[in-house]
Motif scaffolding. Structure first.
Motif, PDB file in Angstrom:
ATOM      1  N   GLU A 199      20.268   7.274  -3.735  1.00 27.87           N
ATOM      2  CA  GLU A 199      21.561   6.833  -4.248  1.00 27.87           C
ATOM      3  C   GLU A 199      21.945   5.444  -3.743  1.00 27.87           C
ATOM      4  OE1 GLU A 199      24.319   9.818  -3.152  1.00 27.87           O
ATOM      5  OE2 GLU A 199      23.608  11.290  -4.624  1.00 27.87           O
ATOM      6  N   SER A 200      21.425   5.033  -2.602  1.00 27.28           N
ATOM      7  CA  SER A 200      21.785   3.731  -2.043  1.00 27.28           C
ATOM      8  C   SER A 200      21.207   2.584  -2.862  1.00 27.28           C
ATOM      9  CB  SER A 200      21.281   3.621  -0.597  1.00 27.28           C
ATOM     10  OG  SER A 200      19.868   3.486  -0.568  1.00 27.28           O
ATOM     11  N   GLY A 201      20.123   2.854  -3.587  1.00 29.30           N
ATOM     12  CA  GLY A 201      19.476   1.796  -4.351  1.00 29.30           C
ATOM     13  C   GLY A 201      18.606   0.892  -3.495  1.00 29.30           C
ATOM     14  N   GLY A 202      18.523   1.188  -2.202  1.00 31.19           N
ATOM     15  CA  GLY A 202      17.712   0.370  -1.301  1.00 31.19           C
ATOM     16  C   GLY A 202      16.230   0.673  -1.433  1.00 31.19           C
ATOM     17  N   ASN A 254      -2.062 -16.341   6.702  1.00 30.29           N
ATOM     18  CA  ASN A 254      -0.656 -16.632   6.963  1.00 30.29           C
ATOM     19  C   ASN A 254       0.204 -15.931   5.920  1.00 30.29           C
ATOM     20  OD1 ASN A 254       1.821 -18.618   6.151  1.00 30.29           O
ATOM     21  ND2 ASN A 254       1.484 -18.598   8.359  1.00 30.29           N
ATOM     22  N   VAL A 255       1.204 -15.199   6.382  1.00 24.88           N
ATOM     23  CA  VAL A 255       2.128 -14.511   5.481  1.00 24.88           C
ATOM     24  C   VAL A 255       3.541 -14.987   5.776  1.00 24.88           C
ATOM     25  CG1 VAL A 255       3.030 -12.303   4.682  1.00 24.88           C
ATOM     26  CG2 VAL A 255       0.642 -12.478   5.384  1.00 24.88           C
ATOM     27  N   ARG A 256       4.233 -15.442   4.764  1.00 23.65           N
ATOM     28  CA  ARG A 256       5.637 -15.807   4.934  1.00 23.65           C
ATOM     29  C   ARG A 256       6.462 -15.114   3.856  1.00 23.65           C
ATOM     30  NH1 ARG A 256       3.554 -20.302   2.164  1.00 23.65           N
ATOM     31  NH2 ARG A 256       4.881 -21.123   0.498  1.00 23.65           N
ATOM     32  N   PHE A 257       7.715 -14.866   4.169  1.00 27.08           N
ATOM     33  CA  PHE A 257       8.578 -14.107   3.273  1.00 27.08           C
ATOM     34  C   PHE A 257       9.670 -15.002   2.705  1.00 27.08           C
ATOM     35  CE2 PHE A 257       6.640 -11.041   6.085  1.00 27.08           C
ATOM     36  CZ  PHE A 257       6.277 -10.024   5.215  1.00 27.08           C
ATOM     37  N   ALA A 258       9.893 -14.869   1.406  1.00 28.90           N
ATOM     38  CA  ALA A 258      10.979 -15.569   0.730  1.00 28.90           C
ATOM     39  C   ALA A 258      12.015 -14.512   0.354  1.00 28.90           C
ATOM     40  CB  ALA A 258      10.469 -16.302  -0.509  1.00 28.90           C
ATOM     41  N   GLY A 259      12.936 -14.253   1.257  1.00 31.96           N
ATOM     42  CA  GLY A 259      13.869 -13.161   1.041  1.00 31.96           C
ATOM     43  C   GLY A 259      13.226 -11.834   1.390  1.00 31.96           C
ATOM     44  N   GLU A 260      13.807 -10.756   0.899  1.00 29.92           N
ATOM     45  CA  GLU A 260      13.338  -9.415   1.243  1.00 29.92           C
ATOM     46  C   GLU A 260      12.274  -8.886   0.289  1.00 29.92           C
ATOM     47  OE1 GLU A 260      16.715  -6.914   1.355  1.00 29.92           O
ATOM     48  OE2 GLU A 260      17.676  -7.937   3.037  1.00 29.92           O
ATOM     49  N   LYS A 261      12.113  -9.523  -0.885  1.00 27.89           N
ATOM     50  CA  LYS A 261      11.267  -8.921  -1.907  1.00 27.89           C
ATOM     51  C   LYS A 261      10.073  -9.766  -2.323  1.00 27.89           C
ATOM     52  CE  LYS A 261      14.888  -6.053  -3.926  1.00 27.89           C
ATOM     53  NZ  LYS A 261      15.515  -5.561  -5.185  1.00 27.89           N
ATOM     54  N   VAL A 262       9.864 -10.902  -1.649  1.00 27.06           N
ATOM     55  CA  VAL A 262       8.740 -11.761  -2.008  1.00 27.06           C
ATOM     56  C   VAL A 262       7.954 -12.122  -0.751  1.00 27.06           C
ATOM     57  CG1 VAL A 262       8.004 -13.938  -3.051  1.00 27.06           C
ATOM     58  CG2 VAL A 262      10.002 -12.729  -3.971  1.00 27.06           C
ATOM     59  N   GLU A 290      -7.071 -19.548  -0.880  1.00 29.21           N
ATOM     60  CA  GLU A 290      -6.407 -18.759  -1.915  1.00 29.21           C
ATOM     61  C   GLU A 290      -4.989 -18.416  -1.472  1.00 29.21           C
ATOM     62  OE1 GLU A 290     -10.346 -16.504  -3.752  1.00 29.21           O
ATOM     63  OE2 GLU A 290      -8.846 -15.344  -2.656  1.00 29.21           O
ATOM     64  N   THR A 291      -4.124 -18.240  -2.453  1.00 31.88           N
ATOM     65  CA  THR A 291      -2.748 -17.825  -2.198  1.00 31.88           C
ATOM     66  C   THR A 291      -2.386 -16.712  -3.165  1.00 31.88           C
ATOM     67  OG1 THR A 291      -2.081 -20.029  -1.435  1.00 31.88           O
ATOM     68  CG2 THR A 291      -0.328 -18.534  -2.140  1.00 31.88           C
ATOM     69  N   ARG A 292      -1.745 -15.685  -2.653  1.00 38.83           N
ATOM     70  CA  ARG A 292      -1.276 -14.577  -3.497  1.00 38.83           C
ATOM     71  C   ARG A 292       0.199 -14.349  -3.222  1.00 38.83           C
ATOM     72  NH1 ARG A 292      -5.685 -11.440  -5.656  1.00 38.83           N
ATOM     73  NH2 ARG A 292      -7.645 -12.226  -4.805  1.00 38.83           N
ATOM     74  N   VAL A 293       0.923 -14.057  -4.266  1.00 42.82           N
ATOM     75  CA  VAL A 293       2.348 -13.776  -4.145  1.00 42.82           C
ATOM     76  C   VAL A 293       2.575 -12.307  -4.465  1.00 42.82           C
ATOM     77  CG1 VAL A 293       4.671 -14.331  -4.933  1.00 42.82           C
ATOM     78  CG2 VAL A 293       2.921 -16.135  -4.829  1.00 42.82           C
ATOM     79  N   TRP A 294       3.190 -11.609  -3.522  1.00 44.74           N
ATOM     80  CA  TRP A 294       3.470 -10.185  -3.690  1.00 44.74           C
ATOM     81  C   TRP A 294       4.966  -9.980  -3.883  1.00 44.74           C
ATOM     82  CZ3 TRP A 294      -0.204  -6.318  -3.835  1.00 44.74           C
ATOM     83  CH2 TRP A 294      -1.498  -6.676  -3.442  1.00 44.74           C
ATOM     84  N   PHE A 295       5.310  -9.064  -4.785  1.00 45.03           N
ATOM     85  CA  PHE A 295       6.699  -8.724  -5.046  1.00 45.03           C
ATOM     86  C   PHE A 295       6.943  -7.269  -4.660  1.00 45.03           C
ATOM     87  CE2 PHE A 295       5.517 -12.100  -7.934  1.00 45.03           C
ATOM     88  CZ  PHE A 295       6.575 -12.990  -7.832  1.00 45.03           C
ATOM     89  N   SER A 296       8.080  -7.025  -4.029  1.00 45.66           N
ATOM     90  CA  SER A 296       8.442  -5.665  -3.644  1.00 45.66           C
ATOM     91  C   SER A 296       9.261  -5.020  -4.751  1.00 45.66           C
ATOM     92  CB  SER A 296       9.253  -5.681  -2.348  1.00 45.66           C
ATOM     93  OG  SER A 296       9.648  -4.377  -1.982  1.00 45.66           O
ATOM     94  N   ASP A 297       8.813  -3.849  -5.189  1.00 42.95           N
ATOM     95  CA  ASP A 297       9.505  -3.114  -6.244  1.00 42.95           C
ATOM     96  C   ASP A 297       9.649  -1.665  -5.805  1.00 42.95           C
ATOM     97  OD1 ASP A 297      10.651  -2.329  -8.643  1.00 42.95           O
ATOM     98  OD2 ASP A 297       8.718  -2.013  -9.623  1.00 42.95           O
ATOM     99  N   GLN A 298      10.877  -1.226  -5.610  1.00 41.66           N
ATOM    100  CA  GLN A 298      11.163   0.127  -5.167  1.00 41.66           C
ATOM    101  C   GLN A 298      10.448   0.460  -3.864  1.00 41.66           C
ATOM    102  OE1 GLN A 298      10.295   2.769  -8.438  1.00 41.66           O
ATOM    103  NE2 GLN A 298      12.014   2.049  -9.641  1.00 41.66           N
ATOM    104  N   GLY A 299      10.457  -0.525  -2.958  1.00 45.24           N
ATOM    105  CA  GLY A 299       9.898  -0.305  -1.615  1.00 45.24           C
ATOM    106  C   GLY A 299       8.398  -0.471  -1.509  1.00 45.24           C
ATOM    107  N   LYS A 300       7.730  -0.819  -2.614  1.00 45.52           N
ATOM    108  CA  LYS A 300       6.279  -0.972  -2.587  1.00 45.52           C
ATOM    109  C   LYS A 300       5.901  -2.355  -3.107  1.00 45.52           C
ATOM    110  CE  LYS A 300       5.178   3.925  -3.185  1.00 45.52           C
ATOM    111  NZ  LYS A 300       4.418   4.924  -3.966  1.00 45.52           N
ATOM    112  N   TRP A 301       4.835  -2.918  -2.501  1.00 47.65           N
ATOM    113  CA  TRP A 301       4.368  -4.231  -2.931  1.00 47.65           C
ATOM    114  C   TRP A 301       3.468  -4.078  -4.153  1.00 47.65           C
ATOM    115  CZ3 TRP A 301       6.827  -8.114  -0.787  1.00 47.65           C
ATOM    116  CH2 TRP A 301       7.340  -7.973   0.503  1.00 47.65           C
TER     117      TRP A 301
END
Length: 218
Positions: free
Chosen positions: A3-6, A182-190, A207-218
């Motif tokens: 219910e929190s949507g987090g 090297n891993v860096r975060f752009a906000g909580e979801k990238v 190489e560089t890869r960009v991961w997005f967090s969706d419903q708590g999973k990358w």
């Protein structure tokens, strides 16, 4: 939690004993992935000093020397084995809790980010391995449609797996060897992960890869 949507949650003071841990595993353990367990490691004398100091202002009847010693005894007998369990699982994030609040808070933030980075690194290695094996279904569950940059150019990637396999064939890639990660975060979801792939022939590819967090999973 739903219910929190987090997407990510910090659960305070749990599990404290084997009953808590078993209950967690039975009720929710299969539904979530534990990234890490923060352990605020603090000498007993510091803990007692803090409890007695709090008792001078809190008015709590249990903020006394006798109660403090009982709490520590309960911790050592019931909670410490749980800490050892998570340490054996490679999930324990130890933080020096004897310092001031600001220092402890900063260290906790650093350890949480390290745990998240560890997730991204593991997933990247998994993704590359899936591409080398040609496991299309598993690969596509981790990789969204978008674009792949090669040689400074952004190419359409209706099938990222095919592009990655083509690159692997061109370079005769047979294994996953990553360095200078090297891993860096752009906000909580990238999460942006850069690294070097070391190939058998001695070649090195950035190489560089960009991961997005969706419903708590990358």
């Amino acid at each position: 939690m739903i219910e929190s949507g987090g997407e990510r949650f910090l659960i305070d003071g749990f599990p404290r004993n084997s009953d808590n841990l078993n209950g967690w595993k039975q009720l929710i353990g299969h539904s979530v992935e534990v990234s890490g367990v923060i352990y605020l490691d603090c000498p007993e004398e510091v803990l007692i000093e803090r409890i007695l100091s709090r008792g001078e202002k809190s008015g709590r009847s249990d903020d006394n020397l006798s109660s403090a010693k009982k709490r520590i005894q309960t911790f050592n007998s019931s909670t410490l084995p749980i800490i050892h369990h998570f340490q054996e699982c490679g999930l324990l994030l130890r933080v020096d809790g004897s310092r001031d609040i600001e220092a402890v808070t900063k260290s906790c933030a650093v350890e949480i980010e390290k745990a998240m980075a560890k997730e991204v690194i593991s997933l990247t290695s998994t993704l590359i391995s899936l591409a080398l094996r040609g496991d299309k279904d598993s690969y596509n569950k981790l990789c969204m449609e978008g674009s792949i940059g090669i040689g400074g150019n952004s190419l359409p990637a209706d099938s990222p797996l095919e592009v990655e396999q083509f690159c692997a064939e061109e370079r005769s890639v047979e294994s996953v060897l990553l360095s200078d990660v090297n891993v860096r975060f752009a906000g909580e979801k990238v999460a942006i992960m850069s690294y070097i792939r070391d190939e058998k022939q001695g070649q090195r590819f950035h190489e560089t890869r960009v991961w997005f967090s969706d419903q708590g999973k990358w």
